[in-house]
Scaffold this motif. Structure first.
Motif: not given
Ligand code: SF4
Length: 312
Positions: A27, A53-54, A56, A82, A84-85, A116, A123, A126
Motif C-alpha cells: 500500500v 484508490y488507484r 485494486c 494499491v 490510496y489518495k 478501482t 476500505e 482507511h
C-alpha cells in the motif's frame, strides 16, 4: 513534474515507499491533484468518474483497469498494490464547491468507480470512500442538491455505509456478479468476495432502507463481463437476480498489449481455455444466456453494454 516511482517497482530510488502491507498488498499513499475526472467513452452519460484508490486488491483476471497502471511491472502485478489518495476528501470538497458555484442547482452525475473498487478490503481500514460520501452529503447543508451517484462494486463492505447511502436521493448501486457459479468465480477472480456474500449485501441494503428511513437506491447487477455459469447453477442464479431492478450483461473487452486502453488481461484469456464448452461459440452462449434472462426475469430491466451503465 517527474512521474512518481514506487518501491518494489522501479530500478532507481523510489519516490513512493510502501506505507503498509494489507494482506499481500503493497500500500502506497499519495496526494491526488484531483478526484473528479471528466467522464468519457463508455460512461460519458456522467459528468465525472471518482476513484478513491488507484489499483485494486481484488486483481480480477479480466480487469480492464490494469491497463491504467503506473508502469508495466505494476500492470503485470495487478491486485498486489494499491495507492490510496490521502487528500481525497479535502480535494473532493474543493472540487464540489467549484462545481456548485457555477451550477448551484444542478447536481453533478458521478460514477464511483471506473478503475478501482471503492469498497475493496483496504476500505475497511482507511474509510476513504466513506469520507467521500460524507463530503457529497454535506453539500445539502448549503442547500445544494446532492450529487447523482452510481456506485460500482463487488464488495459487501458497502453495507457498512447504509446510514449514508440512504441519504442520497438519486443513488444506483451496481453490484458486479459476473457468474452464478462459485467455481467459475474462483477461477476468474479468486481474490474477490463470494457470490453469496454479494447477494446477501444487496438483500441487507434492501431490508434496511425503506421510504421511512431514507431514499431507496436503485439496484443493478452487472454481469460484466458475462462469465460462464454452470448449467446446474443457472436457474437458481437467474432467479436470485430478481433482487435487482436492472441486470446488465456485456462481453469481455478486447485484449490489447497497450497502456491506457481498457483491455482484458491475458490471464483471463488463459482461464477461458478451461471453459471451451462456453467459449468455443461465445456469441451463441451469450445470446442463449440473454434469452434465458429475458424469459425468466419479469419486472427486471435487461440491458446490454454501455446502455446499462447509466443512472436512469
Ligand atoms: S474489482 Fe473491479 S477494479 Fe477491481 S480488479 Fe476486479 S474488475 Fe478490476
Amino acid at each position: 513534474m517527474a512521474k512518481p516511482t514506487y518501491e518494489g517497482y522501479c530500478e532507481t530510488k523510489p519516490t513512493k515507499l510502501i506505507k503498509e502491507k494489507f494482506g499481500d498488498t503493497n500500500v502506497y499513499a499519495q496526494n491526488a491533484k484531483s478526484l473528479l475526472t471528466k467522464a468519457n467513452g463508455f460512461i460519458n452519460a456522467y459528468d465525472f468518474t471518482l476513484n478513491p484508490y488507484r489499483g485494486c486488491q481484488y486483481g480480477c483476471s479480466y480487469c480492464y483497469a490494469a491497463a491504467f497502471s503506473p508502469n508495466t511491472k505494476m500492470r503485470q502485478d495487478w491486485g498486489k498494490w494499491v495507492i490510496y489518495k490521502e487528500n481525497a476528501a479535502e480535494t473532493l470538497l474543493k472540487e464540489l464547491q467549484k462545481w456548485y458555484t457555477k451550477n448551484p442547482q444542478r447536481p453533478p452525475k458521478i460514477y464511483m468507480s471506473s478503475v478501482t473498487d471503492p469498497y475493496q478490503p483496504l476500505e475497511s481500514k482507511h474509510q476513504l470512500t466513506r469520507r467521500l460520501l460524507e463530503v457529497m452529503l454535506d453539500v445539502r447543508d448549503n442547500n445544494h442538491p446532492t450529487p447523482t451517484l452510481v456506485i460500482q462494486t463487488r464488495s459487501p463492505i458497502i453495507t457498512r455505509d447504509i446510514d449514508y447511502l440512504q441519504r442520497f436521493q438519486r443513488l444506483r448501486i451496481n453490484m458486479s456478479i459476473p457468474t452464478g457459479s462459485e467455481s467459475v468465480r474462483r477461477d476468474f477472480e479468486p481474490r474477490s468476495p463470494s457470490i453469496k456474500a454479494r447477494l446477501n449485501a444487496l438483500s441487507k441494503i434492501k431490508k434496511n432502507i425503506d421510504n421511512f428511513k431514507g431514499f431507496v437506491p436503485k439496484i443493478s447487477i452487472t454481469i460484466t463481463p458475462l462469465l460462464p455459469t454452470l448449467v446446474t447453477d443457472e436457474i437458481a442464479f437467474i432467479n436470485k437476480l430478481s433482487i435487482a431492478d436492472r441486470v446488465v450483461i456485456q462481453d469481455f473487452h478486447p485484449t490489447y498489449n497497450r497502456s491506457l486502453i481498457a483491455s482484458t488481461r491475458p490471464e483471463a484469456e488463459e482461464i477461458k481455455q478451461k471453459y471451451a464448452w462456453w467459449y468455443q461459440n461465445q456469441q451463441f452462449s451469450y445470446m442463449k444466456f440473454k434469452d434465458k434472462l429475458i424469459s425468466q426475469l419479469t419486472g427486471v430491466e435487461i440491458k446490454e453494454g454501455k446502455d446499462g451503465f447509466g443512472y436512469e
